[in-house]
Structure formats: C-alpha cells, structure tokens
Design an enzyme around this catalytic site. Structure first.
Site, short mmCIF file in Angstrom:
data_model
loop_
_atom_site.label_atom_id
_atom_site.label_comp_id
_atom_site.label_asym_id
_atom_site.label_seq_id
_atom_site.Cartn_x
_atom_site.Cartn_y
_atom_site.Cartn_z
N TYR A 111 0.86 -1.18 0.00
CA TYR A 111 0.00 0.00 0.00
C TYR A 111 0.89 1.23 0.00
O TYR A 111 1.82 1.33 0.81
CB TYR A 111 -0.89 -0.01 1.26
CG TYR A 111 -1.82 1.17 1.37
CD1 TYR A 111 -2.94 1.27 0.53
CD2 TYR A 111 -1.60 2.18 2.30
CE1 TYR A 111 -3.80 2.36 0.65
CE2 TYR A 111 -2.46 3.26 2.41
CZ TYR A 111 -3.56 3.34 1.58
OH TYR A 111 -4.42 4.42 1.68
N ASP A 142 9.24 2.63 -0.59
CA ASP A 142 8.26 3.30 0.25
C ASP A 142 8.63 2.99 1.70
O ASP A 142 8.38 1.89 2.20
CB ASP A 142 6.86 2.78 -0.09
CG ASP A 142 5.78 3.35 0.81
OD1 ASP A 142 6.11 3.87 1.90
OD2 ASP A 142 4.59 3.26 0.45
N LYS A 174 4.33 9.71 7.93
CA LYS A 174 4.04 10.11 9.32
C LYS A 174 5.22 10.08 10.29
O LYS A 174 5.30 10.91 11.20
CB LYS A 174 2.93 9.22 9.85
CG LYS A 174 3.09 7.74 9.48
CD LYS A 174 1.74 7.04 9.37
CE LYS A 174 1.81 5.83 8.48
NZ LYS A 174 0.54 5.45 7.92
N1 HOZ Z 1 -4.19 2.34 6.35
C1 HOZ Z 1 -3.47 2.83 7.46
C2 HOZ Z 1 -2.47 1.87 7.98
N2 HOZ Z 1 -1.82 1.08 7.04
C3 HOZ Z 1 -4.41 3.20 8.55
C4 HOZ Z 1 -4.50 4.67 8.69
C5 HOZ Z 1 -5.48 5.11 9.76
O1 HOZ Z 1 -6.59 4.58 9.81
O2 HOZ Z 1 -5.13 5.99 10.51
#
Ligand code: HOZ
Length: 429
Positions: free
Chosen positions: A146, A241, A269
């Site tokens: 992802y 990534d 983040k």
């Molecule tokens: N898809 C995010 C983790 N791989 C989650 C992000 C979130 O819900 O804060």
C-alpha cells in the site's frame, strides 16, 4: 470483565451522522474485526485512554510514528514553543534546511529531499518524478503493498483495501489502472517477466522493502537485490516506500537495515513525529528534475510546515543521538515474539509470526506468510477473535489481520508481560 465502552458506542453513532462511516480513515471503523471502534481521548507513553476512561497498551502507535511513545516531552515542548511564532508561513524557513540536513545525515543516499504533507503525496510525487525523469509511463507495484490512496496505487493494494476486500475502486479510470502492473511480493521471476513483456515502458518499481500493509512481511534473501539489478539494467527508478520503515528499523530505515540502496525513497508520518508530514528524496540526478530545478511540477502551501517540521526534527534528532533505541526496540519486540510463540505452541494453535525490529505481525496458519496470497489464507476470523480478546483486556492491536503492529520504546517489560499474560488467556473455542 468487558470494559464499558458506552460513550464510544454513542460517539460512533453520532460520528456516522456527519462523517462517512463514522471515521476519517476506513480501517478505524473496525469493519473487518467487527464491533465498535473505541474513541481515543488522549495518550501518554505506551498507553491510550478512551472516552470512557479505559486504558490500553498501544501496539499501533499511530501506525508507526510514535517510536518514542505518545506525548514525548521534548517533541511536545518543541511544538508548543514553535506555535507561538505562527503555525504557517508558506515561505522558506531555516528549520526546513535543518530538517533536510538531518535526514541527509541519517540516510546516506539521499542527496536532495522535498517535504510534502503525507505519505500518499510523497509516493504519488515520487512516481510522477520517475515518469518525468525516464520519459516512460508504466509502474510496477506489488500485490498487498500500500502506497497511499493516489489513483495509480489502488490496484491490488493492501491495508484498508485488503481489510475491506475492495478489488476495484470506482473513480479510478481504466487508463490509470492499465499503467499499473502488479506482481506478487517475494517473486523475482514475476518482476523479470513483467519487465520483459513491457520492454522500455517501465518508469518505476515501487515497493515496501519490509511490508507493513498485509501484516508484516519480510523480503526473502536476494529478492530486493534482484530487483535492484533489473532496475539498473533497464533504466527503471527503484522507489522504496519507507513510510513505515523509515527511521523505525534503523536510523537509515530499511535501506540501512538491509544494506540496499533505492533511487528514490518516500517517507510519511514518522518524519513528522505524528504530525501530517511526508517527503520524497534520493539521488541528485533524479531529484533535480523537480520544480523549480526541473519541470516535474509538485507544490504545497503546507509543505515544510514549521510545526510539523519541529515535531519531526526533534524526534529524529533524539533517534540519531540515541541509536541504542533501536537495540532496545528490537529486544522488546523479540521478547514479545518469543513469548507469543511459546504460548501458541503450548496451546497447539497454528501460527506464524513475522518480525523485523519493532514491526511484527501474527498470522493464524500453518504456512509461511511471504506475500498477499499466503497472508489471505490465514485464519482471519480467528485473528478477529484474538483482536477482541486483547482489546477487551486492555491491549490495543491493529483492527485488521492485514496490518503490522508497531512497538514504541515507551513500552516496559511489565507492559509486555501484561500483553503476554492476556494472550495466554486466549482460547480458540
Ligand atoms: N491504512 C493505514 C495503515 N496502514 C491506517 C490509517 C489510519 O486509519 O489511521
């Protein structure tokens, strides 16, 4: 005894009246694990506190960034001080130079780095740059990886798409999807074949060097090196990534930990210490194609935002100055792994645990989990049951079998022992 989450239940109902599905990011809705998401009021160190006053030991840590724990005092103080000098300028600052220099000092092959506001933006911009640099259109990504929610990545993606079993995304045009080729993770032959079939058409191969979006999945021996070689031979930009792995697995991220160089690397983040930040950087010969040096356009008023920069700078500097943090995290996560194995072996529950450093995931199955297919064949309902067992006893795991767990160094061995004790009281029945 089950914790009282009455306030969370009513907040979820209220949220659904004005926020799609009641959440601002799909995995939070607990759709796959079932039940009601708990609404978080605050967090400190290794603990989350919900709106009903329940306390949880946190194994998400905002999906990675809270490496030193929540409310880490030097970061909080730095944010407070910086905010008094305004929250945004839309003009260059000294702090942006210091941040870029700090990252360059930690990641040896980053010559130039551009700040953005999220991991999605970083990956999207890195792909655009790779296309602009090579003059080619197609990219290869890996099933279950992802890279944020830009159109070109929403093909066989992990994380929330895997959690919700979304196969195709309305709104992403067929043309965009056609330029995204996919291969199974850990299958070097599949990459070779795609490159041969699309000779001189592949601009970039983007990969999570250690995957965190279909559980935690490790690259097999020589896998990344094989792709590196193909990229060198075919003038393809190799993009790592490192939104999750950057500064978490080592000061220099997965590149340092695995001793392999990407051409471009993306961050998210983690480099904002939990604030909304992303960045992409890498080799000068590629990065100098970004505007205003080159013609590949990319911009943002909030890019390099002073509050986000000071939070990220302060946390990264702490990590740089205290490299022993990585050893401590590795030992803590290793302790958890060893004890979970011991519990499930004793209970005769078939399982696999994947781990690198402070990233770990548990899969209930009797086969190795090396790619999306093997992750999907694990017993997801049993994971969901385990998730609720843990949550009800104050252990906050990711609400999906397709996500990695992330440890913070604020966790104590007492917290780990408590987690192990709760896991030990789990029964398959
Ligand atoms: N898809 C995010 C983790 N791989 C989650 C992000 C979130 O819900 O804060």
């Amino acid at each position: 005894m089950k914790p009282n989450i009455a306030h969370s239940i009513s907040l979820f109902e209220r949220a659904k009246q004005s926020i799609p599905g009641g959440v601002n990011s799909p995995v939070r809705a607990f759709k796959s694990v079932g039940g009601t998401p708990v609404f978080i009021k605050s967090a400190k160190g290794a603990y989350l506190f919900d709106e009903d006053g329940n306390k949880y030991i946190d194994y998400i840590n905002s999906w990675g960034p809270m490496i030193l724990g929540h409310g880490y005092e030097p970061v909080v103080k730095a944010i407070q001080e910086k905010a008094t000098a305004s929250t945004s300028f839309g003009a260059p600052t000294l702090l942006e130079i210091e941040m870029a220099e700090l990252i360059k000092s930690m990641v040896k092959n980053v010559d130039l780095i551009r700040m953005v506001s999220s991991g999605t933006e970083a990956c999207m911009s890195a792909v655009r740059l790779a296309r602009g640099y090579t003059g080619k259109n197609k990219i290869i990504k890996f099933e279950g990886c992802y890279h944020g929610h830009a159109d070109c990545f929403l093909v066989k993606a992990g994380s929330g798409m895997a959690t919700l079993n979304i196969q195709t995304v309305p709104g992403v045009t067929a043309g965009v999807s056609l330029d995204t080729l996919t291969a199974p993770y850990n299958d070097p032959e599949a990459v070779k074949k795609l490159v041969e079939e699309n000779k001189n058409e592949i601009a970039a191969i983007i990969i999570e060097p250690v995957v965190g979006n279909m559980g935690c999945i490790l690259p097999e021996k020589n896998y990344l090196e094989g792709i590196r070689k193909i990229c060198d031979e075919e003038n393809i930009v190799f993009i790592f990534d490192e939104v999750m792995t950057g500064f978490r697995l080592a000061p220099g991220g997965a590149q340092e930990k695995l001793n392999i160089d990407a051409d471009l690397v993306t961050y998210g983040k983690v480099i904002g210490g939990g604030l909304p930040v992303g960045a992409f950087g890498g080799k000068k010969k590629i990065m100098e194609h970004i505007a205003p040096l080159g013609n590949v356009y990319q911009a943002g008023t909030l890019s390099g935002n002073p509050i986000a920069m000071i939070a990220g700078y302060t946390m990264l500097k702490e990590l740089k100055d205290h490299p022993e943090t990585y050893k401590e995290l590795d030992e803590k996560c290793g302790y958890l792994e060893k004890n979970l194995h011991e519990i499930f072996d004793r209970k005769n529950i078939k399982h696999r645990i994947n781990r690198m450093g402070s990233m770990i995931s548990l899969h209930f199955c009797d086969h190795d989990v090396i790619d999306f297919e093997s992750a999907s064949k694990a017993d997801i309902p049993l994971f969901n049951k385990f998730f609720h067992h843990m949550l009800e006893s104050g252990i906050y795991l990711p609400p999906s079998a397709y996500e990695s767990w992330f440890l913070s160094n604020a966790l104590t061995y007492e917290d780990l022992d408590e987690t192990i004790k709760v896991a030990d009281s789990f029964s398959e029945q």
